[in-house]
Motif scaffolding. Structure first.
Motif, PDB file in Angstrom:
ATOM      1  N   LYS A 158       0.833  -1.208   0.000  1.00  0.00           N
ATOM      2  CA  LYS A 158       0.000   0.000   0.000  1.00  0.00           C
ATOM      3  C   LYS A 158       0.863   1.252   0.000  1.00  0.00           C
ATOM      4  N   LYS A 159       1.897   1.268   0.857  1.00  0.00           N
ATOM      5  CA  LYS A 159       2.821   2.404   0.857  1.00  0.00           C
ATOM      6  C   LYS A 159       3.602   2.467  -0.458  1.00  0.00           C
ATOM      7  N   ALA A 160       3.892   1.294  -1.014  1.00  0.00           N
ATOM      8  CA  ALA A 160       4.623   1.252  -2.275  1.00  0.00           C
ATOM      9  C   ALA A 160       3.804   1.893  -3.396  1.00  0.00           C
ATOM     10  N   ILE A 161       2.490   1.658  -3.400  1.00  0.00           N
ATOM     11  CA  ILE A 161       1.622   2.250  -4.423  1.00  0.00           C
ATOM     12  C   ILE A 161       1.638   3.772  -4.327  1.00  0.00           C
ATOM     13  N   VAL A 162       1.474   4.290  -3.108  1.00  0.00           N
ATOM     14  CA  VAL A 162       1.476   5.746  -2.895  1.00  0.00           C
ATOM     15  C   VAL A 162       2.811   6.347  -3.327  1.00  0.00           C
ATOM     16  N   THR A 163       3.903   5.702  -2.948  1.00  0.00           N
ATOM     17  CA  THR A 163       5.234   6.209  -3.272  1.00  0.00           C
ATOM     18  C   THR A 163       5.494   6.153  -4.772  1.00  0.00           C
ATOM     19  N   ALA A 164       5.074   5.065  -5.422  1.00  0.00           N
ATOM     20  CA  ALA A 164       5.259   4.935  -6.867  1.00  0.00           C
ATOM     21  C   ALA A 164       4.482   6.018  -7.621  1.00  0.00           C
ATOM     22  N   GLU A 165       3.296   6.350  -7.130  1.00  0.00           N
ATOM     23  CA  GLU A 165       2.505   7.422  -7.765  1.00  0.00           C
ATOM     24  C   GLU A 165       3.205   8.770  -7.610  1.00  0.00           C
ATOM     25  N   LYS A 166       3.794   9.033  -6.428  1.00  0.00           N
ATOM     26  CA  LYS A 166       4.545  10.274  -6.213  1.00  0.00           C
ATOM     27  C   LYS A 166       5.784  10.322  -7.107  1.00  0.00           C
ATOM     28  N   LEU A 167       6.460   9.188  -7.229  1.00  0.00           N
ATOM     29  CA  LEU A 167       7.654   9.125  -8.063  1.00  0.00           C
ATOM     30  C   LEU A 167       7.303   9.349  -9.530  1.00  0.00           C
ATOM     31  N   GLN A 173       7.789   9.491 -15.158  1.00  0.00           N
ATOM     32  CA  GLN A 173       8.123   8.131 -15.577  1.00  0.00           C
ATOM     33  C   GLN A 173       6.882   7.261 -15.453  1.00  0.00           C
ATOM     34  N   ASN A 174       6.669   6.386 -16.435  1.00  0.00           N
ATOM     35  CA  ASN A 174       5.505   5.503 -16.409  1.00  0.00           C
ATOM     36  C   ASN A 174       5.738   4.377 -15.404  1.00  0.00           C
ATOM     37  N   MET A 175       5.008   4.419 -14.309  1.00  0.00           N
ATOM     38  CA  MET A 175       5.143   3.407 -13.260  1.00  0.00           C
ATOM     39  C   MET A 175       3.926   2.473 -13.227  1.00  0.00           C
ATOM     40  N   SER A 176       3.101   2.510 -14.282  1.00  0.00           N
ATOM     41  CA  SER A 176       1.833   1.769 -14.248  1.00  0.00           C
ATOM     42  C   SER A 176       2.042   0.267 -14.119  1.00  0.00           C
ATOM     43  N   HIS A 177       3.051  -0.299 -14.814  1.00  0.00           N
ATOM     44  CA  HIS A 177       3.245  -1.750 -14.748  1.00  0.00           C
ATOM     45  C   HIS A 177       3.704  -2.181 -13.355  1.00  0.00           C
ATOM     46  N   VAL A 178       4.478  -1.304 -12.678  1.00  0.00           N
ATOM     47  CA  VAL A 178       4.928  -1.615 -11.316  1.00  0.00           C
ATOM     48  C   VAL A 178       3.754  -1.524 -10.342  1.00  0.00           C
ATOM     49  N   ILE A 179       2.965  -0.464 -10.470  1.00  0.00           N
ATOM     50  CA  ILE A 179       1.797  -0.288  -9.598  1.00  0.00           C
ATOM     51  C   ILE A 179       0.823  -1.458  -9.771  1.00  0.00           C
ATOM     52  N   ALA A 180       0.683  -1.940 -11.011  1.00  0.00           N
ATOM     53  CA  ALA A 180      -0.197  -3.092 -11.261  1.00  0.00           C
ATOM     54  C   ALA A 180       0.283  -4.317 -10.487  1.00  0.00           C
ATOM     55  N   ALA A 209      -4.654   0.088 -13.870  1.00  0.00           N
ATOM     56  CA  ALA A 209      -3.338   0.737 -13.926  1.00  0.00           C
ATOM     57  C   ALA A 209      -2.581   0.304 -15.168  1.00  0.00           C
ATOM     58  N   ASP A 210      -2.647  -0.992 -15.477  1.00  0.00           N
ATOM     59  CA  ASP A 210      -1.924  -1.523 -16.637  1.00  0.00           C
ATOM     60  C   ASP A 210      -2.771  -2.599 -17.310  1.00  0.00           C
ATOM     61  N   PRO A 211      -3.519  -2.235 -18.362  1.00  0.00           N
ATOM     62  CA  PRO A 211      -4.372  -3.209 -19.053  1.00  0.00           C
ATOM     63  C   PRO A 211      -3.585  -4.379 -19.649  1.00  0.00           C
ATOM     64  N   ALA A 212      -2.273  -4.226 -19.802  1.00  0.00           N
ATOM     65  CA  ALA A 212      -1.444  -5.299 -20.370  1.00  0.00           C
ATOM     66  C   ALA A 212      -0.853  -6.217 -19.300  1.00  0.00           C
ATOM     67  N   CYS A 213      -1.354  -6.149 -18.086  1.00  0.00           N
ATOM     68  CA  CYS A 213      -0.814  -6.954 -16.981  1.00  0.00           C
ATOM     69  C   CYS A 213      -1.348  -8.386 -17.074  1.00  0.00           C
ATOM     70  N   ALA A 214      -0.540  -9.286 -17.638  1.00  0.00           N
ATOM     71  CA  ALA A 214      -0.942 -10.688 -17.795  1.00  0.00           C
ATOM     72  C   ALA A 214      -1.132 -11.363 -16.442  1.00  0.00           C
ATOM     73  N   ARG A 215      -0.344 -10.948 -15.465  1.00  0.00           N
ATOM     74  CA  ARG A 215      -0.460 -11.538 -14.129  1.00  0.00           C
ATOM     75  C   ARG A 215      -1.849 -11.293 -13.546  1.00  0.00           C
ATOM     76  N   ALA A 216      -2.365 -10.076 -13.712  1.00  0.00           N
ATOM     77  CA  ALA A 216      -3.683  -9.750 -13.173  1.00  0.00           C
ATOM     78  C   ALA A 216      -4.771 -10.589 -13.840  1.00  0.00           C
ATOM     79  N   SER A 217      -4.657 -10.774 -15.154  1.00  0.00           N
ATOM     80  CA  SER A 217      -5.652 -11.585 -15.873  1.00  0.00           C
ATOM     81  C   SER A 217      -5.605 -13.038 -15.398  1.00  0.00           C
ATOM     82  N   LEU A 218      -4.406 -13.555 -15.184  1.00  0.00           N
ATOM     83  CA  LEU A 218      -4.256 -14.929 -14.719  1.00  0.00           C
ATOM     84  C   LEU A 218      -4.858 -15.103 -13.325  1.00  0.00           C
ATOM     85  N   LEU A 219      -4.595 -14.142 -12.438  1.00  0.00           N
ATOM     86  CA  LEU A 219      -5.117 -14.223 -11.077  1.00  0.00           C
ATOM     87  C   LEU A 219      -6.637 -14.052 -11.052  1.00  0.00           C
ATOM     88  N   ARG A 220      -7.155 -13.170 -11.897  1.00  0.00           N
ATOM     89  CA  ARG A 220      -8.610 -12.996 -11.975  1.00  0.00           C
ATOM     90  C   ARG A 220      -9.278 -14.287 -12.449  1.00  0.00           C
TER      91      ARG A 220
END
Length: 388
Positions: A158-167, A173-180, A209-220
């Motif tokens: 959760k803190k990582a998401i907030v920090t990545a958005e600030k960064l 820099q595009n941090m969408s794949h990391v946030i995903a 955050a990242d429509p190309a996140c294959a991991r999210a599709s697999l987990l869903r």
């Protein structure tokens, strides 16, 4: 090691020279302490591998001459690079403790202290320091990167998401794949606690955050199968081919299970045949050969696998091919095939299944964050001896 000593000697020579230079330029300056003597003493301690005594000398020099601050910062950084973090911490703490220290030097010393704690693995203190430093414009970005590193190590997503958005906002820099991936980590944690609704919320945020996140599709898809929603799970799994086909191998068994639960095995064969045209890898071939074996027998399945291995050489494909023919062979031919099958079994046991395309780290398990270079989505299935 040699470069470290050269840099240190140059720094100490500069310390020894500078007071004399000041006296020549400004005769009225009174030298309160023999800095040349202290400098040589500190150098002697270092050469004799007595760094603690050398640190004492440096600190005493700092107390009487603020012109040595930059040298102290350099020495502290060199200590840290050598792995002598406790000595680096001591130097930087003494710098910060000086009430008359220039503000810019204080800020730099604070940042270096945070780096010291991070190198030492004292993450709570490093976090406190970098949270103070992040408000300093000059150090905001590196402090945010350091905090992100800390939260990843602590798995505080959760803190990582907030920090990545600030960064991302600070650097554009595009941090969408990391946030995903952070949302996926949270989703997996909720699923492990059987909080499936919350898990689905995080996975939806990951795909947003990242429509190309294959991991999210697999987990869903896995979560939907848990709810017996096989048709919806199938839709999620089919997205992976366009998101990142390298991870289709992770979805093949789940795809087959969905088709079987829906009673659509013929459609599954057609889908996999189509996939093979653009993604000719072993996991799909194994599923298809198993279905062919059930319908038409081992020999037909073996011919199908042999055709694949001929066009796309693969140790795993060869291993499967030998296994199919072995069940049909007799006598000496069978004995020879058993020897080959045992050999390929041992070879496969020693082969890593995944490798990082960034740093080359390999292993038998899929890590979404590479343990070697700590980058996300860089570990890819190797498919044994198949060409990349």
């Amino acid at each position: 090691m040699l470069v470290w000593w050269i840099l240190l000697v140059v720094s100490l020579v500069a310390i020894a020279w500078y007071p004399g230079y000041l006296l020549r330029k400004r005769p009225f300056v009174v030298q309160k302490v023999d800095l040349n003597r202290d400098c040589l003493a500190g150098l002697n301690y270092l050469l004799n591998e007595e760094p603690d005594k050398a640190v004492d000398v440096f600190i005493r020099m700092l107390e009487v001459d603020s012109d040595t601050v930059e040298t102290h910062l350099a020495v502290g950084k060199l200590f840290r690079k050598r792995g002598e973090v406790d000595r680096a911490i001591r130097i930087h703490q003494n710098l910060i403790a000086r009430p008359q220290l220039d503000r810019a030097y204080r800020e730099q010393s604070l940042f270096e202290l945070g780096q010291d704690y991070l190198s030492a693995g004292v993450l709570d203190r490093a976090e406190q320091v970098f949270q103070d430093v992040v408000s300093i414009r000059e150090y905001a970005v590196p402090a945010l990167r350091a905090l992100l590193d800390i939260y990843e190590r602590e798995k505080d997503w959760k803190k990582a998401i907030v920090t990545a958005e600030k960064l991302a906002a600070a650097t554009r820099q595009n941090m969408s794949h990391v946030i995903a991936h952070y949302h996926c980590e949270l989703g997996e944690a909720e699923a492990a606690r059987e909080q499936h609704a919350k898990a689905m919320e995080h996975l939806a945020k990951a795909l947003k955050a990242d429509p190309a996140c294959a991991r999210a599709s697999l987990l869903r898809a896995r979560a939907l199968m848990h709810e017996n929603s096989h048709a919806e799970a199938l839709k999620q799994l089919k997205k992976i081919a366009s998101q990142n086909p390298d991870y289709l191998s992770e979805a093949v068994e789940t795809l087959a299970s969905c088709y079987e639960n829906l009673g659509r095995e013929d459609e599954m064969v057609r889908y996999f045949m189509k996939i093979l045209e653009s993604w000719p890898h072993v996991p799909v071939v194994l599923i298809l050969s198993d279905r062919i074996r059930r319908q038409k027998g081992n020999r037909t399945a073996a011919r199908y696998v042999a055709d694949y291995v001929r066009r796309f050489p693969s140790l795993q494909g060869l291993h499967h091919f030998i296994g199919l023919y072995m069940s049909e062979a007799e006598g000496r031919a069978r004995e020879d095939l058993v020897i080959l099958h045992n050999l390929t079994t041992r070879l496969l046991a020693n082969k890593p299944d995944y490798r990082c395309v960034s740093c080359g780290f390999s292993g038998s398990h899929l890590h979404w964050q590479c343990p070697g270079c700590r980058q996300w989505s860089m570990m890819r299935p190797m498919h044994c001896l198949e060409p990349a």
